[in-house]
Design an enzyme around this catalytic site. Structure first.
Site, mmCIF file in Angstrom:
data_model
loop_
_atom_site.group_PDB
_atom_site.id
_atom_site.type_symbol
_atom_site.label_atom_id
_atom_site.label_comp_id
_atom_site.label_asym_id
_atom_site.label_seq_id
_atom_site.Cartn_x
_atom_site.Cartn_y
_atom_site.Cartn_z
ATOM 1 N N LYS A 22 0.976 -1.138 0.153
ATOM 2 C CA LYS A 22 0.156 0.351 0.230
ATOM 3 C C LYS A 22 0.969 1.636 0.359
ATOM 4 O O LYS A 22 0.677 2.490 -0.986
ATOM 5 C CB LYS A 22 -1.059 -0.072 0.967
ATOM 6 C CG LYS A 22 -1.565 0.941 1.358
ATOM 7 C CD LYS A 22 -2.060 1.724 3.068
ATOM 8 C CE LYS A 22 -1.217 1.760 3.887
ATOM 9 N NZ LYS A 22 -1.510 3.034 4.599
ATOM 10 N N ASN A 23 2.157 1.282 0.836
ATOM 11 C CA ASN A 23 2.921 2.969 1.372
ATOM 12 C C ASN A 23 3.856 2.185 -0.249
ATOM 13 O O ASN A 23 4.233 4.301 0.096
ATOM 14 C CB ASN A 23 4.061 2.919 2.734
ATOM 15 C CG ASN A 23 2.672 2.822 3.032
ATOM 16 O OD1 ASN A 23 1.363 2.490 3.496
ATOM 17 N ND2 ASN A 23 3.362 2.323 4.374
ATOM 18 N N ARG A 95 -3.771 10.662 4.477
ATOM 19 C CA ARG A 95 -2.713 12.405 4.534
ATOM 20 C C ARG A 95 -1.581 11.593 3.442
ATOM 21 O O ARG A 95 -1.668 13.191 2.955
ATOM 22 C CB ARG A 95 -2.223 11.779 5.452
ATOM 23 C CG ARG A 95 -2.869 12.081 7.165
ATOM 24 C CD ARG A 95 -1.826 11.286 8.111
ATOM 25 N NE ARG A 95 -0.525 12.034 7.356
ATOM 26 C CZ ARG A 95 0.132 13.422 7.924
ATOM 27 N NH1 ARG A 95 -1.257 14.224 8.859
ATOM 28 N NH2 ARG A 95 0.911 14.321 7.290
ATOM 29 N N CYS A 119 -3.400 13.470 12.398
ATOM 30 C CA CYS A 119 -4.340 11.643 13.087
ATOM 31 C C CYS A 119 -3.631 11.037 14.121
ATOM 32 O O CYS A 119 -3.317 11.393 15.385
ATOM 33 C CB CYS A 119 -3.671 10.908 11.091
ATOM 34 S SG CYS A 119 -2.605 10.009 11.872
ATOM 35 N N ARG A 124 1.918 14.422 13.158
ATOM 36 C CA ARG A 124 2.395 14.506 11.399
ATOM 37 C C ARG A 124 2.585 15.796 10.288
ATOM 38 O O ARG A 124 1.366 15.939 9.491
ATOM 39 C CB ARG A 124 1.286 13.543 10.672
ATOM 40 C CG ARG A 124 1.674 12.117 11.749
ATOM 41 C CD ARG A 124 0.992 11.056 10.884
ATOM 42 N NE ARG A 124 1.500 10.197 9.650
ATOM 43 C CZ ARG A 124 1.472 9.584 8.769
ATOM 44 N NH1 ARG A 124 -0.438 9.230 9.510
ATOM 45 N NH2 ARG A 124 1.286 8.986 8.077
ATOM 46 N N LEU A 128 8.761 19.308 6.900
ATOM 47 C CA LEU A 128 9.981 19.141 5.670
ATOM 48 C C LEU A 128 9.703 19.003 4.524
ATOM 49 O O LEU A 128 10.935 18.770 3.796
ATOM 50 C CB LEU A 128 10.651 17.349 6.491
ATOM 51 C CG LEU A 128 10.426 17.193 7.956
ATOM 52 C CD1 LEU A 128 11.212 15.791 8.688
ATOM 53 C CD2 LEU A 128 12.220 18.320 8.439
ATOM 54 N N ASP A 309 5.221 0.179 11.421
ATOM 55 C CA ASP A 309 3.936 0.167 11.270
ATOM 56 C C ASP A 309 4.034 -1.751 11.608
ATOM 57 O O ASP A 309 2.631 -2.407 11.524
ATOM 58 C CB ASP A 309 4.070 0.012 9.769
ATOM 59 C CG ASP A 309 3.512 1.021 8.827
ATOM 60 O OD1 ASP A 309 3.480 2.103 9.917
ATOM 61 O OD2 ASP A 309 3.861 1.241 7.668
ATOM 62 N N ILE A 331 9.217 7.121 16.077
ATOM 63 C CA ILE A 331 9.152 7.722 14.986
ATOM 64 C C ILE A 331 7.634 7.958 15.429
ATOM 65 O O ILE A 331 7.737 9.148 14.629
ATOM 66 C CB ILE A 331 8.546 6.841 13.828
ATOM 67 C CG1 ILE A 331 9.160 5.258 13.730
ATOM 68 C CG2 ILE A 331 8.439 6.891 12.627
ATOM 69 C CD1 ILE A 331 11.110 5.774 13.279
ATOM 70 N N ARG A 401 -8.535 0.054 5.131
ATOM 71 C CA ARG A 401 -7.714 0.832 4.515
ATOM 72 C C ARG A 401 -6.068 0.194 3.696
ATOM 73 O O ARG A 401 -5.661 0.827 2.583
ATOM 74 C CB ARG A 401 -7.424 2.247 5.206
ATOM 75 C CG ARG A 401 -8.766 2.707 5.783
ATOM 76 C CD ARG A 401 -7.725 4.397 6.745
ATOM 77 N NE ARG A 401 -6.922 4.969 6.240
ATOM 78 C CZ ARG A 401 -6.893 5.430 6.129
ATOM 79 N NH1 ARG A 401 -6.620 6.415 7.699
ATOM 80 N NH2 ARG A 401 -5.437 6.858 5.660
HETATM 81 C C1 EPZ Z 1 4.907 6.831 6.607
HETATM 82 O O1 EPZ Z 1 4.172 8.012 6.605
HETATM 83 C C2 EPZ Z 1 3.597 5.644 6.263
HETATM 84 N N1 EPZ Z 1 2.862 6.513 4.948
HETATM 85 C C3 EPZ Z 1 3.541 5.424 7.196
HETATM 86 O O2 EPZ Z 1 2.544 4.300 7.546
HETATM 87 C C4 EPZ Z 1 4.363 5.125 8.099
HETATM 88 O O3 EPZ Z 1 4.299 4.719 10.079
HETATM 89 C C5 EPZ Z 1 6.361 5.895 8.227
HETATM 90 O O4 EPZ Z 1 5.854 6.425 7.283
HETATM 91 C C6 EPZ Z 1 7.419 5.643 9.123
HETATM 92 O O5 EPZ Z 1 7.653 4.404 8.383
HETATM 93 C C7 EPZ Z 1 2.659 5.936 3.694
HETATM 94 O O6 EPZ Z 1 3.919 5.405 3.321
HETATM 95 C C8 EPZ Z 1 1.403 6.038 3.262
HETATM 96 P P1 EPZ Z 1 7.325 9.756 7.880
HETATM 97 P P2 EPZ Z 1 4.604 9.359 6.795
HETATM 98 O O7 EPZ Z 1 7.241 11.482 7.192
HETATM 99 O O8 EPZ Z 1 5.681 9.515 5.681
HETATM 100 C C9 EPZ Z 1 7.502 13.087 11.122
HETATM 101 C C10 EPZ Z 1 1.050 3.021 7.630
HETATM 102 O O9 EPZ Z 1 0.584 2.103 8.655
HETATM 103 N N2 EPZ Z 1 7.683 14.312 10.377
HETATM 104 O O10 EPZ Z 1 8.394 9.353 7.800
HETATM 105 O O11 EPZ Z 1 4.181 10.511 7.157
HETATM 106 C C11 EPZ Z 1 6.268 13.012 11.569
HETATM 107 O O12 EPZ Z 1 5.829 12.984 12.344
HETATM 108 C C12 EPZ Z 1 1.669 3.584 8.177
HETATM 109 O O13 EPZ Z 1 0.547 2.275 7.020
HETATM 110 C C13 EPZ Z 1 7.847 15.943 10.567
HETATM 111 O O14 EPZ Z 1 8.152 16.226 11.822
HETATM 112 O O15 EPZ Z 1 6.054 9.393 7.380
HETATM 113 C C14 EPZ Z 1 6.922 11.104 11.665
HETATM 114 O O16 EPZ Z 1 7.170 11.557 13.264
HETATM 115 C C15 EPZ Z 1 0.990 5.153 8.594
HETATM 116 N N3 EPZ Z 1 7.399 16.688 9.467
HETATM 117 C C16 EPZ Z 1 8.409 11.136 11.634
HETATM 118 O O17 EPZ Z 1 8.431 12.387 11.046
HETATM 119 C C17 EPZ Z 1 7.588 16.242 8.472
HETATM 120 O O18 EPZ Z 1 7.433 17.165 7.153
HETATM 121 C C18 EPZ Z 1 8.620 10.132 10.555
HETATM 122 O O19 EPZ Z 1 7.509 10.352 9.569
HETATM 123 C C19 EPZ Z 1 6.864 14.697 8.261
HETATM 124 C C20 EPZ Z 1 7.127 13.837 9.173
#
Ligand code: EPZ
Length: 422
Positions: A22-23, A95, A119, A124, A128, A309, A331, A401
């Site tokens: 999915k991701n 998202r 969420c 989130r 960045l 995850d 995370i 989902r």
């Molecule tokens: C992706 O989310 C995945 N979603 C998530 O999958 C997964 O948990 C996550 O990566 C970590 O592996 C999809 O791919 C659709 P991040 P993403 O940006 O990209 C912080 C599932 O169950 N951050 O790596 O949103 C953030 O808040 C899920 O399938 C900032 O601070 O994750 C988090 O604490 C849910 N500022 C950390 O970084 C930003 O601009 C990592 O988030 C972006 C992120």
């Protein structure tokens, strides 16, 4: 709202075919915006998030068609972009839709995309993503909950050092940079297999990306991308989840059409806990090595560390393992919402901030439980499969989902599980 009923205690036996990730699939769909030629994706998972993103892309003018004769095949054709606005009502449902912002800016020079909001698992933010796109020369501001961006003269390549690792920001800026003038270098990027998959698809479309899957990605911008056909990488999180279903029920499941290389840290932790994971000529065979599982400590980390995850599912195993396990979630700040529900099933867990201490119990017991997000929901299903008695998991839409035909796949291995309509 549908629910899932599970009567626990059956050792699962059988085989499960793993779907496309999915991701990865969601980002690959967004990549279609970068080209006026068709992008054909194979091995697409049939999950609700793909449907939600389809609506967003259709709103922007992308023609999305499924091939009725070939399951998992989807064609996305963004011949012309008819709107550069992704409205709140569509983006809030999923998202990852915010990732259309950069590709729209790169191709059309402007974009207006709703901020997705927080969420259940955390706030989130997307700072960045904005940092990266601004470094490529985009002018971005926030107005009434929308990100408004312009890049009238086009985006320009730049060196970007991300202050922390983000999967979404890496993918977002990498996609936008494919159409920027000059070279972009992204440092401290996420290294998840889904990022390499996206880079391979973009390269098949004509992009010039090197280094994806490592800490530095280099992108030589070009004027336009073309057509491509790409097969979505197998879902490592679905794979890990079913390995743990075999372990939780003391059963034996063979997982087909998947890739063990994407689960290094998880295989290490599971092996220590007493799960035997072996490669077969068709996939992966998972079962308990012998007797009860043992407690193992865990800390979630960006890839190649243990995936956040899979943290909830691993906690379900630890709840019934011998000994005490310390689980640190690094995370997301609020990813222990499954804990009170597991405790309703008899688990012994204490949470202090981002750390949980799980004292394994001999047996969990069925109970009515409430799912709060995708992975929390599936953790409750795993616990229910192993528990004594009946569990009802409410709010099943979370599972829809991200897990394709979960009930069917588990039932085919002997699980007493059914979907209950309200
Ligand atoms: C992706 O989310 C995945 N979603 C998530 O999958 C997964 O948990 C996550 O990566 C970590 O592996 C999809 O791919 C659709 P991040 P993403 O940006 O990209 C912080 C599932 O169950 N951050 O790596 O949103 C953030 O808040 C899920 O399938 C900032 O601070 O994750 C988090 O604490 C849910 N500022 C950390 O970084 C930003 O601009 C990592 O988030 C972006 C992120």
């Amino acid at each position: 709202m549908d629910r899932i009923g599970v009567v626990g205690g059956v050792a699962l036996q059988g085989e499960i075919a793993i779907a496309g990730a999915k991701n990865a699939a969601l980002k690959l769909m967004v990549a279609s915006l970068l080209s006026d030629a068709p992008l054909v994706l194979e091995n697409m998972p049939s999950v609700a998030d793909v449907g939600a993103l389809t609506s967003v892309l259709e709103e922007l003018g992308v023609r999305v068609t499924r091939d009725a004769d070939v399951p998992g095949r989807m064609c996305l054709h963004a011949e012309s972009i008819t709107s550069t606005t992704a409205p709140y009502d569509l983006v809030r449902k999923m998202r990852a839709s915010v990732l259309v912002f950069g590709p729209l800016l790169a191709r059309c020079g402007k974009a207006k995309v709703s901020l997705p909001g927080g969420c259940a698992i955390g706030t989130r933010p997307v700072d960045l993503h904005i940092l990266g796109l601004e470094a490529l020369g985009a002018r971005i501001h926030l107005e009434e909950g929308y990100l408004l961006g312009e890049a009238p003269g086009g985006l320009k390549g730049a060196r970007i050092d991300f202050p922390m690792v983000s999967v979404g920001a890496t993918e977002h800026v990498m996609m936008a940079a494919t159409l920027a003038q000059g070279t972009t270098e992204l440092h401290n990027v996420a290294q998840e297999p889904e990022i390499l998959d996206l880079a391979e698809c973009l390269n098949a479309m004509g992009a010039r990306i090197t280094g994806a899957g490592g800490p530095v990605i280099r992108i030589d911008g070009i004027e336009g991308l073309g057509a491509a056909t790409h097969r979505v990488v197998p879902d490592r999180i679905e794979t890990g989840t079913y390995i743990m279903a075999a372990a939780a029920t003391d059963g034996e499941i063979e997982l087909l059409e998947t890739n063990l290389d994407h689960l290094g840290a998880e295989v290490c932790a599971l092996t220590k806990a007493g799960v035997e994971i072996a490669e077969t000529n068709r996939g992966i065979l998972a079962k308990r090595a012998n007797g009860r599982l043992s407690a193992v400590d865990l800390e979630t980390q960006p890839f190649p560390g243990f995936a956040t995850d899979l943290q909830a599912q691993f906690m379900a195993l630890m709840a019934m393992a011998q000994g005490e396990s310390h689980i640190d979630e690094t995370i997301f700040e609020n990813r222990f919402m499954h804990v009170p529900e597991l405790m309703r099933m008899g688990a012994d867990i204490q949470v202090h901030g981002g750390s949980a201490i799980v004292k394994g119990v001999e047996r969990l017991h069925g109970a009515p439980v409430m799912a709060t997000d995708l992975r929390a929901s599936v953790c409750l299903v795993l616990a229910a499969l192993a528990a004594e008695g009946e569990t009802i998991v409410n709010r099943v839409y979370h599972l829809d989902r991200g897990y394709e035909r979960l009930v069917d796949k588990l039932a085919a291995c002997g699980a007493r599980i059914e979907r209950l309509a309200d």
